[in-house]
Every structure is written in C-alpha cells, then in structure tokens.
Scaffold this motif. Structure first.
Motif, PDB file in Angstrom:
ATOM      1  N   GLU A 182      16.211 112.402  -7.105  1.00  0.00           N
ATOM      2  CA  GLU A 182      15.628 111.188  -7.669  1.00  0.00           C
ATOM      3  C   GLU A 182      15.284 111.391  -9.137  1.00  0.00           C
ATOM      4  OE1 GLU A 182      12.411 109.583  -5.412  1.00  0.00           O
ATOM      5  OE2 GLU A 182      13.582 109.535  -3.562  1.00  0.00           O
ATOM      6  N   GLY A 183      15.337 110.301  -9.884  1.00  0.00           N
ATOM      7  CA  GLY A 183      14.969 110.373 -11.291  1.00  0.00           C
ATOM      8  C   GLY A 183      15.525 109.193 -12.063  1.00  0.00           C
ATOM      9  N   LEU A 184      15.312 109.235 -13.359  1.00  0.00           N
ATOM     10  CA  LEU A 184      15.828 108.217 -14.262  1.00  0.00           C
ATOM     11  C   LEU A 184      17.103 108.765 -14.895  1.00  0.00           C
ATOM     12  CD1 LEU A 184      15.477 105.505 -15.671  1.00  0.00           C
ATOM     13  CD2 LEU A 184      14.046 106.642 -17.363  1.00  0.00           C
ATOM     14  N   TYR A 185      18.179 107.971 -14.822  1.00  0.00           N
ATOM     15  CA  TYR A 185      19.480 108.416 -15.300  1.00  0.00           C
ATOM     16  C   TYR A 185      19.990 107.521 -16.420  1.00  0.00           C
ATOM     17  CZ  TYR A 185      19.653 111.457 -11.239  1.00  0.00           C
ATOM     18  OH  TYR A 185      19.380 112.424 -10.314  1.00  0.00           O
ATOM     19  N   VAL A 186      20.665 108.127 -17.372  1.00  0.00           N
ATOM     20  CA  VAL A 186      21.343 107.415 -18.447  1.00  0.00           C
ATOM     21  C   VAL A 186      22.745 107.999 -18.550  1.00  0.00           C
ATOM     22  CG1 VAL A 186      19.230 106.909 -19.747  1.00  0.00           C
ATOM     23  CG2 VAL A 186      20.500 108.994 -20.246  1.00  0.00           C
ATOM     24  N   TYR A 187      23.596 107.340 -19.312  1.00  0.00           N
ATOM     25  CA  TYR A 187      24.942 107.889 -19.477  1.00  0.00           C
ATOM     26  C   TYR A 187      25.443 107.672 -20.894  1.00  0.00           C
ATOM     27  CZ  TYR A 187      26.861 103.151 -19.013  1.00  0.00           C
ATOM     28  OH  TYR A 187      27.167 101.824 -19.193  1.00  0.00           O
ATOM     29  N   GLU A 188      26.373 108.540 -21.269  1.00  0.00           N
ATOM     30  CA  GLU A 188      27.073 108.421 -22.544  1.00  0.00           C
ATOM     31  C   GLU A 188      28.549 108.220 -22.249  1.00  0.00           C
ATOM     32  OE1 GLU A 188      26.484 111.845 -25.000  1.00  0.00           O
ATOM     33  OE2 GLU A 188      24.343 111.483 -25.242  1.00  0.00           O
ATOM     34  N   ILE A 189      29.185 107.374 -23.042  1.00  0.00           N
ATOM     35  CA  ILE A 189      30.627 107.176 -22.965  1.00  0.00           C
ATOM     36  C   ILE A 189      31.208 107.801 -24.225  1.00  0.00           C
ATOM     37  CG2 ILE A 189      32.515 105.514 -22.911  1.00  0.00           C
ATOM     38  CD1 ILE A 189      30.589 103.500 -21.681  1.00  0.00           C
TER      39      ILE A 189
ATOM     40  N   ASP B 142      41.162 106.060 -20.493  1.00  0.00           N
ATOM     41  CA  ASP B 142      40.633 107.388 -20.213  1.00  0.00           C
ATOM     42  C   ASP B 142      39.324 107.562 -20.980  1.00  0.00           C
ATOM     43  OD1 ASP B 142      42.912 107.746 -18.767  1.00  0.00           O
ATOM     44  OD2 ASP B 142      43.807 109.237 -20.099  1.00  0.00           O
ATOM     45  N   THR B 143      38.330 108.065 -20.287  1.00  0.00           N
ATOM     46  CA  THR B 143      36.982 108.116 -20.835  1.00  0.00           C
ATOM     47  C   THR B 143      36.275 109.358 -20.332  1.00  0.00           C
ATOM     48  OG1 THR B 143      36.899 105.688 -20.742  1.00  0.00           O
ATOM     49  CG2 THR B 143      34.803 106.818 -20.922  1.00  0.00           C
ATOM     50  N   THR B 144      35.405 109.899 -21.139  1.00  0.00           N
ATOM     51  CA  THR B 144      34.523 110.982 -20.707  1.00  0.00           C
ATOM     52  C   THR B 144      33.123 110.410 -20.588  1.00  0.00           C
ATOM     53  OG1 THR B 144      35.856 112.674 -21.798  1.00  0.00           O
ATOM     54  CG2 THR B 144      33.559 113.247 -21.286  1.00  0.00           C
ATOM     55  N   ILE B 145      32.571 110.521 -19.394  1.00  0.00           N
ATOM     56  CA  ILE B 145      31.213 110.047 -19.124  1.00  0.00           C
ATOM     57  C   ILE B 145      30.320 111.264 -18.927  1.00  0.00           C
ATOM     58  CG2 ILE B 145      29.715 108.790 -17.520  1.00  0.00           C
ATOM     59  CD1 ILE B 145      31.654 106.898 -18.871  1.00  0.00           C
ATOM     60  N   GLU B 146      29.188 111.275 -19.604  1.00  0.00           N
ATOM     61  CA  GLU B 146      28.180 112.299 -19.357  1.00  0.00           C
ATOM     62  C   GLU B 146      27.013 111.606 -18.663  1.00  0.00           C
ATOM     63  OE1 GLU B 146      27.094 115.077 -22.399  1.00  0.00           O
ATOM     64  OE2 GLU B 146      29.096 115.007 -23.266  1.00  0.00           O
ATOM     65  N   TRP B 147      26.833 111.937 -17.390  1.00  0.00           N
ATOM     66  CA  TRP B 147      25.781 111.359 -16.558  1.00  0.00           C
ATOM     67  C   TRP B 147      24.571 112.270 -16.696  1.00  0.00           C
ATOM     68  CZ3 TRP B 147      24.847 106.898 -14.750  1.00  0.00           C
ATOM     69  CH2 TRP B 147      23.986 106.698 -13.686  1.00  0.00           C
ATOM     70  N   LYS B 148      23.474 111.748 -17.239  1.00  0.00           N
ATOM     71  CA  LYS B 148      22.334 112.588 -17.586  1.00  0.00           C
ATOM     72  C   LYS B 148      21.076 112.147 -16.862  1.00  0.00           C
ATOM     73  CE  LYS B 148      24.209 113.632 -22.082  1.00  0.00           C
ATOM     74  NZ  LYS B 148      23.888 113.966 -23.444  1.00  0.00           N
ATOM     75  N   LYS B 149      20.403 113.118 -16.295  1.00  0.00           N
ATOM     76  CA  LYS B 149      19.100 112.852 -15.695  1.00  0.00           C
ATOM     77  C   LYS B 149      18.056 113.144 -16.765  1.00  0.00           C
ATOM     78  CE  LYS B 149      15.880 114.123 -12.106  1.00  0.00           C
ATOM     79  NZ  LYS B 149      15.487 115.156 -11.167  1.00  0.00           N
ATOM     80  N   LEU B 150      17.184 112.187 -16.984  1.00  0.00           N
ATOM     81  CA  LEU B 150      16.104 112.402 -17.933  1.00  0.00           C
ATOM     82  C   LEU B 150      15.050 113.267 -17.254  1.00  0.00           C
ATOM     83  CD1 LEU B 150      15.755 108.862 -19.535  1.00  0.00           C
ATOM     84  CD2 LEU B 150      17.017 110.832 -20.374  1.00  0.00           C
TER      85      LEU B 150
ATOM     86  N   GLY C  84      30.443 110.379 -25.776  1.00  0.00           N
ATOM     87  CA  GLY C  84      29.410 110.846 -26.698  1.00  0.00           C
ATOM     88  C   GLY C  84      28.467 109.793 -27.240  1.00  0.00           C
ATOM     89  N   GLU C  85      28.610 108.529 -26.801  1.00  0.00           N
ATOM     90  CA  GLU C  85      27.754 107.446 -27.295  1.00  0.00           C
ATOM     91  C   GLU C  85      26.988 106.814 -26.131  1.00  0.00           C
ATOM     92  OE1 GLU C  85      27.534 106.420 -30.563  1.00  0.00           O
ATOM     93  OE2 GLU C  85      28.895 108.053 -31.133  1.00  0.00           O
ATOM     94  N   PHE C  86      25.688 106.590 -26.335  1.00  0.00           N
ATOM     95  CA  PHE C  86      24.916 105.899 -25.313  1.00  0.00           C
ATOM     96  C   PHE C  86      25.399 104.465 -25.202  1.00  0.00           C
ATOM     97  CE2 PHE C  86      21.800 109.293 -25.986  1.00  0.00           C
ATOM     98  CZ  PHE C  86      21.534 109.616 -24.672  1.00  0.00           C
ATOM     99  N   SER C  87      25.333 103.925 -23.992  1.00  0.00           N
ATOM    100  CA  SER C  87      25.762 102.558 -23.734  1.00  0.00           C
ATOM    101  C   SER C  87      24.562 101.710 -23.336  1.00  0.00           C
ATOM    102  CB  SER C  87      26.802 102.526 -22.620  1.00  0.00           C
ATOM    103  OG  SER C  87      27.133 101.201 -22.302  1.00  0.00           O
TER     104      SER C  87
END
Length: 171
Positions: free
Chosen positions: A125-132, A149-157, A134-137
């Motif tokens: 559990e937590g708050l999640y954000v993502y970058e596409i 084609d895309t690189t997604i970085e799924w990040k838990k705050l 290298g850029e926040f969306s």
C-alpha cells in the motif's frame, strides 16, 4: 553496472560513511565537526568524505580553510533506483497504463473524490506516481493511453522526512 554505481555502492558499504551522510542530512557540517561527532581523526574523516565525494553523494564548499559539506540527496535517490526491477511487456496500441500495469502487477484501485487511484501494487500500500520517458504526467493511469513504445517508471512515494518541526504552542 556502471563505474559510478560501483563507487556509490563502495561508498555506502561503510558504517562510518553512512553515519556521515546521516549527520549531513541533519544539516551542513565541516570535516572537523564530523570527526569530532564520530570520534575519529580529521584525516580519517577526510578520507571518508573523499570517497563520498568520488561517488557524487556529497557537495563540498570551501571557505578559506573550512570545508563545508552537504548531501546530494538526488544522487542518493538515483542510486536507490538501481534496485528497481525492469519488466518488459507488449500491449496493443491504445491500451491504458492501468491495463498495462494490471498485466505485470496486482493492482488495487480505490475511488478518491472524483478520481480512481492506485492504492496498492503487489500488496504494497502507498501513494504511487509515474513518469513517462522521464517526465511526470498529470494524467491518471486510466486516462494515460499508450500510443508508442514508452518507458514507464512506477514510483512509490516513500515517507521520507524532509523537515521535522518541533512546535511548542504558548498558552
């Protein structure tokens, strides 16, 4: 693994250097202060500081004979990213990020106000954000449509304390 990563992991492999980073996280220090607080000699403290500098984990500013140090937090966070697993998936054009995520992880979605948000990934559990790329969306994962084609970085705050306030209220 890159040469810089090797230096970072070498730098973080010492309890003394970890303690130096912890002290610097509380505020800027000069080398002699670090030596005094850690009960080590100034030359030994300077050696540890040099290793942290080579790994680009601290900044040094020089004022005459005084060297003031502070941590490079961004580089410490970047080093931690080396532990993130990479998963490759193939999706149809027009797939939403939410559907793509469901293909690689157990996702729990919950309604918050007028939006649906992901509140858990693989049971964490937590708050999640993502970058596409290298850029926040600003888009929600439900409204993020994958067209190429895309690189997604799924990040838990993570709940990292930026500043502590010790507040005393007068009667």
């Amino acid at each position: 693994m890159s040469q810089l990563n090797n230096k970072v992991f070498h730098a973080l492999g010492s309890d003394t250097r970890i303690k130096i980073l912890e002290l610097l996280d509380e505020g800027e220090h000069h080398i002699s202060e670090l030596a005094r607080e850690l009960r080590i000699s100034v030359p030994v403290a300077a050696k540890h500081v040099n290793i942290l500098e080579e790994a680009d984990l601290i900044d040094r500013r020089i004022f005459g004979k005084t060297h003031v140090l502070k941590p490079k937090r961004k580089n410490i966070y970047i080093a931690m990213n080396a532990f993130a697993p990479t998963k490759s998936i193939e999706v149809e054009k027009g797939t939403t990020l939410l559907d793509a995520l469901r293909g690689v992880a157990a996702i729990k979605v919950q309604k918050k106000g007028d939006r649906e948000v992901i509140v858990s990934t693989d049971g964490e559990e937590g708050l999640y954000v993502y970058e596409i790329n290298g850029e926040f969306s600003e888009k929600s994962v439900k409204n993020c449509v994958l067209e190429k084609d895309t690189t997604i970085e799924w990040k838990k705050l993570e709940p990292v304390t930026k500043i502590k306030l010790d507040i005393h209220v007068k009667e």
